[in-house]
Write a protein that holds these residues in place. Sequence first.
Motif, mmCIF file in Angstrom:
data_model
loop_
_atom_site.group_PDB
_atom_site.id
_atom_site.type_symbol
_atom_site.label_atom_id
_atom_site.label_comp_id
_atom_site.label_asym_id
_atom_site.label_seq_id
_atom_site.Cartn_x
_atom_site.Cartn_y
_atom_site.Cartn_z
ATOM 1 N N ARG A 126 0.863 -1.423 0.015
ATOM 2 C CA ARG A 126 0.002 0.096 0.085
ATOM 3 C C ARG A 126 0.699 1.316 0.041
ATOM 4 N NH1 ARG A 126 -4.703 -0.008 4.503
ATOM 5 N NH2 ARG A 126 -5.570 -1.604 3.090
ATOM 6 N N TYR A 127 1.837 1.164 0.796
ATOM 7 C CA TYR A 127 2.693 2.485 0.874
ATOM 8 C C TYR A 127 3.488 2.753 -0.223
ATOM 9 C CZ TYR A 127 6.730 5.114 2.500
ATOM 10 O OH TYR A 127 7.535 6.244 2.527
ATOM 11 N N TYR A 128 4.092 1.653 -0.764
ATOM 12 C CA TYR A 128 4.809 1.795 -2.010
ATOM 13 C C TYR A 128 3.888 2.054 -3.463
ATOM 14 C CZ TYR A 128 9.116 1.788 0.370
ATOM 15 O OH TYR A 128 10.136 2.006 1.432
ATOM 16 N N THR A 129 2.733 1.700 -3.388
ATOM 17 C CA THR A 129 1.925 1.884 -4.453
ATOM 18 C C THR A 129 1.338 3.342 -4.363
ATOM 19 O OG1 THR A 129 1.120 -0.503 -4.486
ATOM 20 C CG2 THR A 129 -0.461 1.377 -5.472
ATOM 21 N N ARG A 130 1.033 3.658 -3.051
ATOM 22 C CA ARG A 130 0.588 5.163 -3.095
ATOM 23 C C ARG A 130 1.786 6.114 -3.426
ATOM 24 N NH1 ARG A 130 -3.786 6.122 1.786
ATOM 25 N NH2 ARG A 130 -3.529 8.159 1.102
ATOM 26 N N LEU A 131 2.961 5.881 -3.080
ATOM 27 C CA LEU A 131 4.120 6.738 -3.206
ATOM 28 C C LEU A 131 4.358 6.676 -4.528
ATOM 29 C CD1 LEU A 131 6.059 8.155 -1.359
ATOM 30 C CD2 LEU A 131 7.766 6.151 -1.650
ATOM 31 N N SER A 132 4.069 5.647 -5.431
ATOM 32 C CA SER A 132 4.336 5.842 -6.686
ATOM 33 C C SER A 132 3.473 6.786 -7.520
ATOM 34 C CB SER A 132 4.222 4.351 -7.393
ATOM 35 O OG SER A 132 2.818 4.164 -7.507
ATOM 36 N N GLN A 133 2.316 6.969 -6.896
ATOM 37 C CA GLN A 133 1.501 7.888 -7.421
ATOM 38 C C GLN A 133 1.940 9.268 -7.501
ATOM 39 O OE1 GLN A 133 -2.493 7.159 -5.828
ATOM 40 N NE2 GLN A 133 -2.523 5.314 -7.134
ATOM 41 N N LYS A 134 3.011 9.532 -6.694
ATOM 42 C CA LYS A 134 3.538 10.899 -6.538
ATOM 43 C C LYS A 134 4.512 11.435 -7.542
ATOM 44 C CE LYS A 134 2.702 11.404 -1.391
ATOM 45 N NZ LYS A 134 3.331 11.536 -0.274
ATOM 46 N N ASN A 135 4.630 10.561 -8.412
ATOM 47 C CA ASN A 135 5.690 10.700 -9.687
ATOM 48 C C ASN A 135 4.833 11.041 -10.681
ATOM 49 O OD1 ASN A 135 8.119 9.952 -8.194
ATOM 50 N ND2 ASN A 135 8.417 7.949 -9.117
ATOM 51 N N PHE A 136 5.485 11.820 -11.616
ATOM 52 C CA PHE A 136 5.323 12.019 -12.783
ATOM 53 C C PHE A 136 6.103 10.925 -13.673
ATOM 54 C CE2 PHE A 136 3.580 16.502 -13.967
ATOM 55 C CZ PHE A 136 2.570 16.431 -12.959
ATOM 56 N N SER A 137 5.587 10.537 -14.746
ATOM 57 C CA SER A 137 6.146 9.691 -15.536
ATOM 58 C C SER A 137 5.612 9.506 -16.850
ATOM 59 C CB SER A 137 6.157 8.105 -15.016
ATOM 60 O OG SER A 137 4.669 7.781 -15.319
ATOM 61 N N ILE A 138 6.269 8.899 -18.046
ATOM 62 C CA ILE A 138 5.992 8.763 -19.435
ATOM 63 C C ILE A 138 4.466 8.210 -19.379
ATOM 64 C CG2 ILE A 138 6.227 7.118 -21.446
ATOM 65 C CD1 ILE A 138 7.367 9.889 -21.933
ATOM 66 N N ASP A 139 4.283 7.147 -18.428
ATOM 67 C CA ASP A 139 3.129 6.553 -18.484
ATOM 68 C C ASP A 139 1.769 7.294 -17.912
ATOM 69 O OD1 ASP A 139 4.206 4.409 -19.479
ATOM 70 O OD2 ASP A 139 3.705 2.772 -17.872
ATOM 71 N N THR A 140 2.265 8.388 -17.401
ATOM 72 C CA THR A 140 1.051 9.105 -16.707
ATOM 73 C C THR A 140 1.098 10.629 -17.380
ATOM 74 O OG1 THR A 140 2.736 9.620 -14.966
ATOM 75 C CG2 THR A 140 0.647 8.224 -14.677
ATOM 76 N N GLU A 141 2.203 11.343 -17.909
ATOM 77 C CA GLU A 141 2.089 12.550 -18.315
ATOM 78 C C GLU A 141 3.248 12.735 -19.432
ATOM 79 O OE1 GLU A 141 2.595 11.803 -14.971
ATOM 80 O OE2 GLU A 141 0.815 12.902 -14.300
ATOM 81 N N PHE A 142 2.862 13.662 -20.518
ATOM 82 C CA PHE A 142 3.848 14.372 -21.153
ATOM 83 C C PHE A 142 5.122 14.822 -20.566
ATOM 84 C CE2 PHE A 142 4.665 17.897 -24.178
ATOM 85 C CZ PHE A 142 5.430 17.064 -25.236
ATOM 86 N N TYR A 143 6.271 14.337 -21.065
ATOM 87 C CA TYR A 143 7.543 14.549 -20.388
ATOM 88 C C TYR A 143 8.582 15.355 -21.143
ATOM 89 C CZ TYR A 143 9.618 12.678 -15.903
ATOM 90 O OH TYR A 143 10.220 12.480 -14.795
ATOM 91 N N PRO A 144 8.405 16.398 -21.631
ATOM 92 C CA PRO A 144 9.114 16.864 -22.842
ATOM 93 C C PRO A 144 10.570 17.397 -22.407
ATOM 94 C CG PRO A 144 7.745 18.465 -22.221
ATOM 95 C CD PRO A 144 7.524 17.446 -21.212
ATOM 96 N N LEU A 145 11.098 16.563 -21.786
ATOM 97 C CA LEU A 145 12.489 16.623 -20.887
ATOM 98 C C LEU A 145 13.635 16.665 -22.107
ATOM 99 C CD1 LEU A 145 13.118 17.454 -18.080
ATOM 100 C CD2 LEU A 145 13.772 14.858 -17.801
ATOM 101 N N GLY A 146 14.235 17.802 -22.519
ATOM 102 C CA GLY A 146 15.027 17.861 -23.806
ATOM 103 C C GLY A 146 16.467 17.097 -23.216
ATOM 104 N N SER A 147 16.991 16.425 -24.190
ATOM 105 C CA SER A 147 18.277 15.724 -24.117
ATOM 106 C C SER A 147 17.869 14.228 -23.216
ATOM 107 C CB SER A 147 19.729 16.655 -23.218
ATOM 108 O OG SER A 147 20.481 15.963 -23.259
ATOM 109 N N CYS A 148 16.900 14.087 -23.009
ATOM 110 C CA CYS A 148 16.499 12.782 -22.248
ATOM 111 C C CYS A 148 15.505 11.816 -23.079
ATOM 112 C CB CYS A 148 15.830 13.172 -20.814
ATOM 113 S SG CYS A 148 16.821 14.231 -19.823
ATOM 114 N N THR A 149 15.123 12.323 -23.898
ATOM 115 C CA THR A 149 14.438 11.474 -24.950
ATOM 116 C C THR A 149 13.268 10.479 -24.101
ATOM 117 O OG1 THR A 149 15.893 11.431 -26.367
ATOM 118 C CG2 THR A 149 14.548 9.785 -26.941
#
Lengths: 481, 481, 453, 453
Positions: free
Chosen positions: A49-72
């Motif tokens: 439960r803890y690490y599942t909820r914690l994961s939700q505090k991350n942005f990620s490609i699977d959840t957001e547009f992530y136009p981070l130059g030089s990182c593809t």
Amino acid sequence: MLIFEHARKGRLNYSQAPAKRAVKRNIPENLLRKSAPLLPEVSEMDTVRYYTRLSQKNFSIDTEFYPLGSCTMKYNPRACNALAMLPQFLARHPLAPEDTGQGFLACMYELQEILKDVTGMEAVSLTSMAGAQGELIGVTMIRAYHEARGDAERTEIIVPDAAHGTNPATAVMCGYKVVEIPTDKEGDVDMAALKAAVGPKTAGLMLTNPSTLGVFEKKVSEMSRIVHEAGGLLYYDGANLNAVLGKVKPGDMGFDVIHMNLHKTFSTPHGGGGPGAAPVGVAKRLLPYLPVPIVAYENGVYRWLTEKDRPQTIGRLSAHMGNAGVLLRAYIYVRLLGSEGMHRISEFATLNANYLMAELRKAGFEIAYPTRRASHEFIVTMKEIKERTGVTAMNLAKRLLDKGFHAPTTYFPILVPECLLIEPAETESKETIDSFVVAMEEILAEIETQPDMVKSAPHQMPLRKLDDVKAARELDIVWKP
Amino acid sequence: MLIFEHARKGRLNYSQAPAKRAVKRNIPENLLRKSAPLLPEVSEMDTVRYYTRLSQKNFSIDTEFYPLGSCTMKYNPRACNALAMLPQFLARHPLAPEDTGQGFLACMYELQEILKDVTGMEAVSLTSMAGAQGELIGVTMIRAYHEARGDAERTEIIVPDAAHGTNPATAVMCGYKVVEIPTDKEGDVDMAALKAAVGPKTAGLMLTNPSTLGVFEKKVSEMSRIVHEAGGLLYYDGANLNAVLGKVKPGDMGFDVIHMNLHKTFSTPHGGGGPGAAPVGVAKRLLPYLPVPIVAYENGVYRWLTEKDRPQTIGRLSAHMGNAGVLLRAYIYVRLLGSEGMHRISEFATLNANYLMAELRKAGFEIAYPTRRASHEFIVTMKEIKERTGVTAMNLAKRLLDKGFHAPTTYFPILVPECLLIEPAETESKETIDSFVVAMEEILAEIETQPDMVKSAPHQMPLRKLDDVKAARELDIVWKP
Amino acid sequence: MPFIPHTEEDIEAMLASIGAESIDELFDEIPADLRTGTLTRVPPGMSEMEITRLMSERAQEDGFYLNFIGAGAYEHHIPAAVWQITTRGEYYSSYTPYQAEASQGTLQLLYEYQTMMASLTGMDVSNASLYDGASALAEAALMAVRQHRTSRRILIPQTVHPIYRSVVRAIVKNQAIEVVEIPYDQASGQTLPEQLDQYGQEEFAALVIPQPNFFGVLEQVDALTDWAHSKQSLAIAVVNPTALAMLTPPGEWGKQGADIAVGEGQPLGIPLSSGGPYFGFMACKQQLIRQMPGRIIGRTTDLNNQEGFVLTLQAREQHIRRSKATSNICTNQGLMVTAATIYMSLVGPEGLYRIAAQSHENTLSLVEKLEKLPGVEKTFNAPFFHEAVLSLPKPAAQVLDSMKAQGVLGGLRLEEHYPELGNTLLVCVTETKTADDLDKYVELFGQALATNA
Amino acid sequence: MPFIPHTEEDIEAMLASIGAESIDELFDEIPADLRTGTLTRVPPGMSEMEITRLMSERAQEDGFYLNFIGAGAYEHHIPAAVWQITTRGEYYSSYTPYQAEASQGTLQLLYEYQTMMASLTGMDVSNASLYDGASALAEAALMAVRQHRTSRRILIPQTVHPIYRSVVRAIVKNQAIEVVEIPYDQASGQTLPEQLDQYGQEEFAALVIPQPNFFGVLEQVDALTDWAHSKQSLAIAVVNPTALAMLTPPGEWGKQGADIAVGEGQPLGIPLSSGGPYFGFMACKQQLIRQMPGRIIGRTTDLNNQEGFVLTLQAREQHIRRSKATSNICTNQGLMVTAATIYMSLVGPEGLYRIAAQSHENTLSLVEKLEKLPGVEKTFNAPFFHEAVLSLPKPAAQVLDSMKAQGVLGGLRLEEHYPELGNTLLVCVTETKTADDLDKYVELFGQALATNA
């Protein structure tokens, strides 16, 4: 609340440990631990439960547009994960005999062949575990090459000022002095400076092309000629290979050695900061120095080439053969795309970048190199806006988070003031890019009407702006009960 | 935005379909579809992103405490999922020959044996795909039993008013008239009413024990005697088996037939509303009627028993053998716990429920059956609070969501006004229960000081209170472009 | 177009906005003579269905073996929850947490990881991981040299994993650092403190101390640590993290404790997976923190004074400091550390202890059984953890081949790296092996010895 | 205590709060004579490591086969993304979405599912799924009887899956509903519209129309539908959802379209998994919606007029209406539908068409090849979708056993359910089979025919 704060003394997940403490022991008392380590005593469910909820505090490609130059940051196909984690692959010990791993080794061998083809290099070693390690290997090979020729005078590596920080750091780790050369106003390497810098001390030039400024170094062939004529070698930092995959081969540009960030161009996951993998390719003259192991295919059998086969190798850089699971994911990815898909990567990465650049320019943002095509990325500078309103590139970045977009790379490359390095990557749709443009337009309007709100962003995230200075000053990097 | 609103005409995930449309065809034109169905045309990445983000809008056991009475929301061990999804298990066709599924069938056979043991029944069939289907099977067998004896007069099934709605609904589906009997103020079945209700028309009694009121029917043996003496049979609704597992066997209480909700007591996932699985166990006299297939073990080989082996069977209730993947998860779960773990389930479910009941009582909540032990669940009634403040059980439920807890079951059982049926389950820690008590205390205070705020909850969720009435009145159940 | 969502209409609209006629036009800054021809060695694309079948067939070709090889990579039970959570998109597909407010999941987890590793090693602080155990040792060597300032000499016992020694040499050689290897005692398989003085006559930056060492043998870590310190040098521990649940942590070695502890993190929930990705861990004393390479996470507060986490001490790193950075390292092994942190949370201190103790007991039991076979004996007389070296009466290769044919990988031949040891085998038993497995091993081993080949 | 987090201190504190001496005391309302003795057939508990090994061994025992069996359960490629997302805790471990505000993930997805299924079947509305295809057909029969009011008679062709017919009988028998089976035409394998009139002389509630039917054969659905409507009865379609990408959807059958469409949802991303869990789908015309059993999701708004989703029309359901409910059904197959919705999103309309068309072409190709073998012929002369019945010159069991020994499951014998067909085999080919697979099938099949056994 940290995981430790969910713990209770004496709690144990009985399913996850042997039923009792084994008693047989031949260890002298003085070598035995006296007090238990501070690992959390949390139930399995509470851990999940803890690490599942914690994961939700991350942005990620699977959840957001992530136009981070030089990182593809592009889509990491879920099939790559599923297939690289087939039970037999996971269970295989790295030192298991080769005849128990022919399936795995076949994948590795084919990956080597594919990478050779797309880079135009003579041979590839998969051993490197990250881009920076790929650089270390590459420059070490350059050094080995000169040393083998008895050329001990070459003590300098030339690095453009737009380069990733890893380039100069690597050169130093390899015992070289770094000679930095400037960029001209078109974003190209200053050729005069390059000519002035090369000479008998030049061991090599490290170049990223397209550069971190998001433009293609048009005079790369001339640069190659200049450096080679001076007796130096050319290193290709493959960070931006995504921009030219299937369009230009580094080998054809004259590079002697290249690393490829599989976690960029070949879409292996970034995993919150690793693991990466960065195979190294070499032209013929560096072939003897490639790190081992390398997979060979002989008489219908795959086997590792080792120091015995490669007496001049610079040696080993990892305890085994590198990040096998990452390499498997990259292999699956290239097989999915195939020869007909390689060039589409760069085409649509470039299309997306140029489209977004055009749209942001229309929206009123200042493009750092307005006369150039964008490669797969481009730079917006907030210099004028900052001078006028006090709103910085970082402020804008934080405000984007509020709108559900990860921020572009900020303050890199360092030579463009108040810069945002923006890379949409080919897997994003026009709709997503359009919605990002809308968000950027909104912020531009907010900067005019409510600059203080923008300066104090983010507002919609679980946390407000975090204090970096305090973190470094009042260092707290280990929790104390 | 719905998935359809992310679509673009002509978009296709090339990796997920054959490379081109096959052309060979022997289908007459008039049988061919004229226009494409409304399936979304969304990229793989956008699909992954959309459904990943959408998932985050759910509360779940893996993210929140979920004390939903009568539902037994407890930890679903991740190992059960991983092992039930081993590739060979997933790939096996249901009609593949038995000799290609001995590993799978061994698990099913052992599960049958284990379930027989914990329920005290003579035999078990795993075929039922949900609790309600288990009930249908059970009552159908009761009917078959009476019919086989030529006893056509029995047209009634007795059901206590505290029963799940599925009980009367099932009796009607089986062609029976429902006779409802009341509950006394201690929460037990009204014995006088039961005695009055039974007679030559009685086909059977459906009982949940512990009942949905969260109390154990102490007079169950007497009830059994009364019904049996009248010629009726006893049906055990296993919804609350979690409360007595390893403590009391339904067979010992005199029940003739039982269904077990594996998604409750045996911790298979609820999956947002299914799939469940509800094996049915029978006493000796119902043995011939069990639905097929059933796994037998003969001469070292596992095989399915079918209609040929069981000529009196009520037949088949699913196209294959039920929810095999769910059954595998339950099997793994019981093997993890083992014989020494079965009774712990009920012990700690009961401890948690009684502790939470005690704490809530101390916090000022009214317990519906204060003189009774809680089983694995108990009831709080908001009747007095509602009369005084206008705040309902549903208002409190919604306010709990704001505080990061799923609400208990509300308005069931229907005979307790403004009720909250609360079931913490054994996998929750004291800390979690304590934090729930704190939230309940806070709400109790809020009800006194800001009742309107509580009435208009939730406030912290992505959406405010949704309009159920409008949903039913202006029915919109299919999206139109 | 796999993974590319553009429709024809999209492409047209985008080109119109750019003012280009075609996608190809966007590449017009690339000199024509550099444009690539056809790719000849990249096979045609496959559907996911096709690659799924291919990979499944290759996986089946490799099959499963009952594995008794350790030698730096250890088979332990990994709870199913570990990777089901780790591969959630939010961990799996996020980048380095540069935007802290959008990365608290990864950052908070890494802070917890640092805490766990510091405690497990008994050190003050930990970084957020390095590539693997071997490269972590190389980084520790560089760190020691930076700290020591005057000596560029590192002492490494030959009881350290041979490949670790290779990797250290490959990495530090460029910086003109001298690696001196210290031979081991043939009777005990240990690095004897009493024989070190010849290597300490010249100044050195650090002594590396493995525990357990490559032979599985336990070193006299207290004496070794104190000796290094007596020479004003650093003590670098190379440790197995599972073993640390039972063994004295480096921070408590000798009078002052080791200065740096590194090792391979793989045993903490990472699958063997043909050698990677794994992760290296590095912990050290407080005073060395600014010499430590790699990412470090710190706790801080936000504008509302809420607690949160950020990357910190970035001034050591290459992206800020460029040629003056402590290392060129740019990433950690984030996803592996995510798994390891969840693993350590699931097993807890008692679970990890039991895993260690069971592995130890299983190894003792197997060795006892094998010693009863004619001609088989322990090569070394010192205590060991969960690996041991056995001397065989016939070529180890023959024995291993024979066992492999029966589905058992019996261990690792030491001949290649330690020719002086002759017919020896390094065998490892972890908690994953049952009594039946040990019996099977002994039976097949006995058969292999008995056959003439 | 696996999965129970209580420490000794916790237990003591909790008992103290309750005012009980022991946990056992909490069971004091259970009469002593009912207390259970020891469990004798439940084995001792295992660790996760042990059960992992056991299950892996059992899975390997079952192995992999090249499968050509269909008959109601179909092997299709399932994109990896489907189950990686579906098993996320938030979908996997949530309950029925009774608290709408905390369940928008599941609710929105189910609304999308309803939309997709309504469109795929060409019907107005869909519920949120039922247990499986067979029970969905039974529910459709009950629904038709409720709607018709005067007849309790259902006509079911024998070309409907034999087990579906069994399940219907088992479920509807209790309600005194008569199931009349209609024989098929031996030449075409179809239910002939022109031969139906004898069954329509007596009033009936509905005619069931399979498409494709159990033999894989395509029925004359337009004529069958119109015939049922001409008798003032309902037409219930039983359809394969993959086939619907190519075939006329039930909503367009005949002049008015079928009234109810049901079927097995398994082909839409659900693994074969020895038969379950799968899901049944049910769609119908608008006017039948209040007769439809199962959950239904509706779109509505919240207090702030934001769009959201809730369970709706609950007044039909057992938990509200108890003995007057449309059915006793309490759940849907939520998780399966989650997978199916993601599957349909990933393949889209064109992908599903290609999958259907490739399956169809592959089956045609295999049948063509097999027909060339001596004594082998198509049993029926009508068009088929992705399954076909073949008549063999020797017992099908022998052929199948011979192929199985080579790792191929060649199809299903029809003898048990259709003894009149003699030596016949129902063979299915989906898009998962390559040209090589077909060749292998033909080769093994030929060998099996050639051998004397």
